[in-house]
Scaffold this motif. Structure first.
Motif: not given
Length: 494
Positions: A44-49, A204-207, A331-339, A346-356
């Motif tokens: 799971g997410h590193r910040q969650k751990a 452990v492979e965290f995301t 993989d939470l690869d926000a940089d691969a997404v154009t929209a 995705l960047a919010g999940v990657r960076d904070h483990g949270w979006v509203h």
């Protein structure tokens, strides 16, 4: 001589004083177990751990000699090493509950107590549910308001209305941020520093990205976060509850889902704080009611339906969706997404483990529904990658609300939309390469085109639902629908 009480074993999401100081527990020793296998197995997410370890270790430091903190290969090994049976509260997942009851059969657990982390007991919910086959939040929410006498004037709701949701859907202002006071932020300490070092050393492979820590992990911190929200942010919360701004990831949200789901706060304390602010006129009734509905309504609803529906709920797949999550999503690869909206979520999940809740439902969830991602796999993705995403949280939120994969057991329609909704409720479309008004061609918005493709693919079922029948009728009038479907079936870029 008075008989010594069995110690109380607390899981990492049972950390508040309303858990460990209730009744006769003030006299019990506290057992906290850091299980290596739990982290290795679930990742799971590193910040969650980080939040889980930091919360447990902070509580052990607070309790001093009363706490027995054990690091072990697994929970069973720790209890065997302890050498005496423990009392435990019912944990918060089907799997953990089965495990605890097996430990009881083995004599390692002497008593399993009802979980006190929610206002309504499971017995009371079952009485309320009766023989119902389908559930609606509004019915449950009104019963909760009456039962706990929250925002009530006698038998009537304060202000004459039960629900101010219509007042809490305004689009964002024409600026980059709300320009309100910041949420309460924690200050990391030596415990957090050691947690970070220990996580670095784990195999452990965290995301996701590492810290800094963004959420409360002690009762004192949680109280500070609650007070800051009620005093400084709740007045603005309701109005823009459903809005999104690309440079304001917190908006006016409370960021209390983590401390609530770690049981650092009694949910009724948060509810009563908002109610008091509404009663004394420091916040508007619509803002207070919106926040109270999230906790006393939605959070409790999701908890109880998780247990009511049972483990088989995860097998529901109303729209026969089996597409695996793509690598960039997993993989939470926000940089691969154009929209812009999808990339930012995705960047919010990657960076904070949270979006509203709106990016969760109307960006990430809507995209997944349109693309036909497997709902069980998607549920696990949300559980693993959100810092507030424990086992009980995600099945009803994803299978039921987001993907409508349960066929309407707890919601009346699938929640998805074209780009028009995102244009109205955010600033994402202003600098996006895709045009929310376009469904065909190079600039076709993947949400607009995806919406019509989803409608086409599931037209038979959607036509039979009075809340979605109009969408099917509109789709049949599109002269380019076949070309749109063909385009989306071969889309490789989002």
């Amino acid at each position: 001589m008075e008989e010594e009480q069995d110690p109380l074993w607390l899981f990492g999401d049972q950390l508040g004083p309303h858990i460990w100081s209730r009744g006769d527990h003030e006299e019990r020793d506290i057992i906290l177990v850091e299980s290596q296998s739990a982290f290795t197995r679930r990742g799971g997410h590193r910040q969650k751990a980080h939040l889980l370890l930091s919360g447990m270790r902070h509580l052990a430091a607070e309790l001093g000699d009363r706490a027995h903190y054990q690091r072990a290969a697994g929970y069973r090994e720790a209890l065997i090493d302890l050498g005496r049976p423990v009392v435990v509260y019912e944990p918060t997942s089907w799997a953990a509950s089965r495990f605890v009851h097996r430990l009881a059969d083995e004599g390692l657990v002497s008593e399993v107590l009802p979980n006190p982390s929610f206002a309504l007991s499971r017995i009371d919910f079952q009485e309320w549910a009766g023989g119902k086959k389908h559930f609606r939040l509004e019915d449950f929410y009104r019963s909760q308001r009456r039962r706990f006498d929250v925002l009530m004037n006698g038998d009537e709701p304060a202000g004459g209305r039960w629900n101010y949701d219509h007042d809490n859907r305004e689009p964002p202002p024409k600026r980059s941020t709300l320009r309100i006071d910041d949420p309460w932020w924690p200050t990391e300490d030596d415990i957090d520093e050691q947690v970070r070092a220990d996580l670095d050393a784990m195999d452990v492979e965290f995301t996701g990205a590492d810290g800094p820590r963004l959420f409360a992990v002690t009762h004192e911190e949680a109280q500070s976060a609650l007070t800051t929200f009620i005093d400084q942010r709740l007045p603005t919360f309701g109005k823009w509850e459903d809005a999104m701004l690309s440079k304001d990831w917190t908006m006016a949200h409370s960021l209390l889902s983590v401390p609530l789901n770690l049981s650092l706060l009694d949910p009724l304390d948060a509810v009563h704080a908002a109610e008091s602010a509404a009663r004394d006129g420091s916040v508007g009734l619509a803002a207070a009611e919106g926040f109270i509905r999230q906790i006393l309504g939605w959070r409790e609803y999701v908890w109880h339906l998780y247990w009511h529906f049972g483990p088989e709920y995860l097998s529901h797949n109303e729209y026969d969706a089996h597409t695996p999550l793509p690598d960039w999503f997993r993989d939470l690869d926000a940089d691969a997404v154009t929209a812009h909206c999808l990339s930012d979520a995705l960047a919010g999940v990657r960076d904070h483990g949270w979006v509203h809740h709106i990016p969760r439902l109307m960006v990430l969830g809507s995209h997944a529904l349109q693309q036909g991602y497997d709902p069980a796999e998607l549920t696990e993705w949300f559980r693993a990658n959100f810092v507030d995403g424990f086992d009980w949280v995600m099945p009803v939120n994803v299978i039921g609300m987001s993907q409508h994969a349960d066929g309407g057991l707890m919601a009346t329609k699938p929640y998805t939309s074209g780009g028009a909704y995102i244009t109205k409720m955010s600033d994402y479309c202003r600098d996006c390469e895709y045009d929310p008004r376009t469904r065909l061609g190079e600039s076709a918005c993947p949400f607009t085109a995806g919406y019509w493709t989803f409608t086409h693919r599931n037209s038979k079922k959607l036509r039979a639902n009075q809340r979605t029948a109009r969408s099917v009728a509109s789709m049949t009038r599109l002269d380019d629908i076949d070309a749109v479907v063909e385009q989306e079936n071969h889309r490789t870029r989002f």
